[in-house]
Scaffold this active site. Structure first.
Site, PDB file in Angstrom:
ATOM      1  N   ARG A  58       0.898  -1.167  -0.141  1.00  0.00           N
ATOM      2  CA  ARG A  58      -0.058  -0.058  -0.203  1.00  0.00           C
ATOM      3  C   ARG A  58       0.924   1.194   0.118  1.00  0.00           C
ATOM      4  O   ARG A  58       0.386   2.216  -0.487  1.00  0.00           O
ATOM      5  CB  ARG A  58      -1.063   0.009   1.275  1.00  0.00           C
ATOM      6  CG  ARG A  58      -2.082  -1.018   0.860  1.00  0.00           C
ATOM      7  CD  ARG A  58      -3.147  -0.859   2.250  1.00  0.00           C
ATOM      8  NE  ARG A  58      -2.642  -1.316   3.342  1.00  0.00           N
ATOM      9  CZ  ARG A  58      -2.410  -2.606   3.845  1.00  0.00           C
ATOM     10  NH1 ARG A  58      -2.836  -3.564   3.191  1.00  0.00           N
ATOM     11  NH2 ARG A  58      -1.962  -2.929   5.091  1.00  0.00           N
ATOM     12  N   GLU A  95       5.665  -8.136  15.926  1.00  0.00           N
ATOM     13  CA  GLU A  95       5.107  -8.590  17.195  1.00  0.00           C
ATOM     14  C   GLU A  95       4.742 -10.027  16.999  1.00  0.00           C
ATOM     15  O   GLU A  95       4.438 -10.788  17.820  1.00  0.00           O
ATOM     16  CB  GLU A  95       4.047  -7.905  17.697  1.00  0.00           C
ATOM     17  CG  GLU A  95       2.911  -7.463  16.853  1.00  0.00           C
ATOM     18  CD  GLU A  95       3.036  -6.470  15.703  1.00  0.00           C
ATOM     19  OE1 GLU A  95       2.275  -6.029  14.736  1.00  0.00           O
ATOM     20  OE2 GLU A  95       4.266  -5.819  15.590  1.00  0.00           O
TER      21      GLU A  95
END
Length: 171
Positions: A58, A95
């Site tokens: 994006r 994460e």
């Protein structure tokens, strides 16, 4: 124009508990898209870039038209196996695992001023990796720019360059 009115939140995407900020609604509104590109151009021009580096995928959507508007070059930072020729990579932890970004080894001339562009700044891992990758190929990374910043995640703390965001959300 309030650009937030053109960005929709989609709960539980891509997994439960995540609120996904969808820019496709911004992209398809001609007026909102023109305003977004214009505002980003104003912010990014202050860094006087030679090249904009868009983060897959994006980030490409904002970086390519922005580079055209500013009269500078555009390079892609991509996932493994997506770029032809010799590439340089940077592996980083997220994460939920790890990932890597790649750039063609000849995409940047040493010392060129580069601004990294992506759609979203959340935890900062991907943008920080992009900055490090660009520095590894000789770039002078002068700034980063995003459409959306999620303030509660404090991703800006991982970056040592100025960051511009068109819109911010607390969560």
């Amino acid at each position: 124009m309030d650009l937030k009115q053109h960005i929709r939140g989609i709960p539980d995407f891509p997994k439960p508990g995540i609120l996904f900020y969808d820019i496709s609604t911004l992209l398809r509104n001609a007026d909102a898209w023109q305003v977004a590109v214009g505002r980003m151009a104003h912010a990014v021009s202050k860094a006087q870039p030679d090249i904009l580096a868009g983060v897959e995928s994006r980030g490409f959507l904002m970086a390519a038209p922005l580079a055209s508007k500013l009269g500078c070059g555009f390079v892609m930072l991509r996932k493994p196996g997506k770029l032809p020729g010799n590439t340089v990579s940077y592996r980083y932890d997220l994460e939920y695992g790890s990932d890597s970004l790649h750039i063609q080894e000849d995409a940047i001339k040493p010392g060129q001023k580069v601004v990294v562009v992506d759609d979203l700044l959340a935890t900062g891992g991907t943008l920080a990796a992009a900055v490090e990758l660009l520095r590894a190929v000789g770039a002078d990374v002068t700034a980063a720019a995003v459409i959306i910043e999620i303030m509660a995640l404090q991703g800006r703390r991982k970056l040592d360059v100025p960051v511009s965001a068109l819109v911010t959300y607390e969560t």
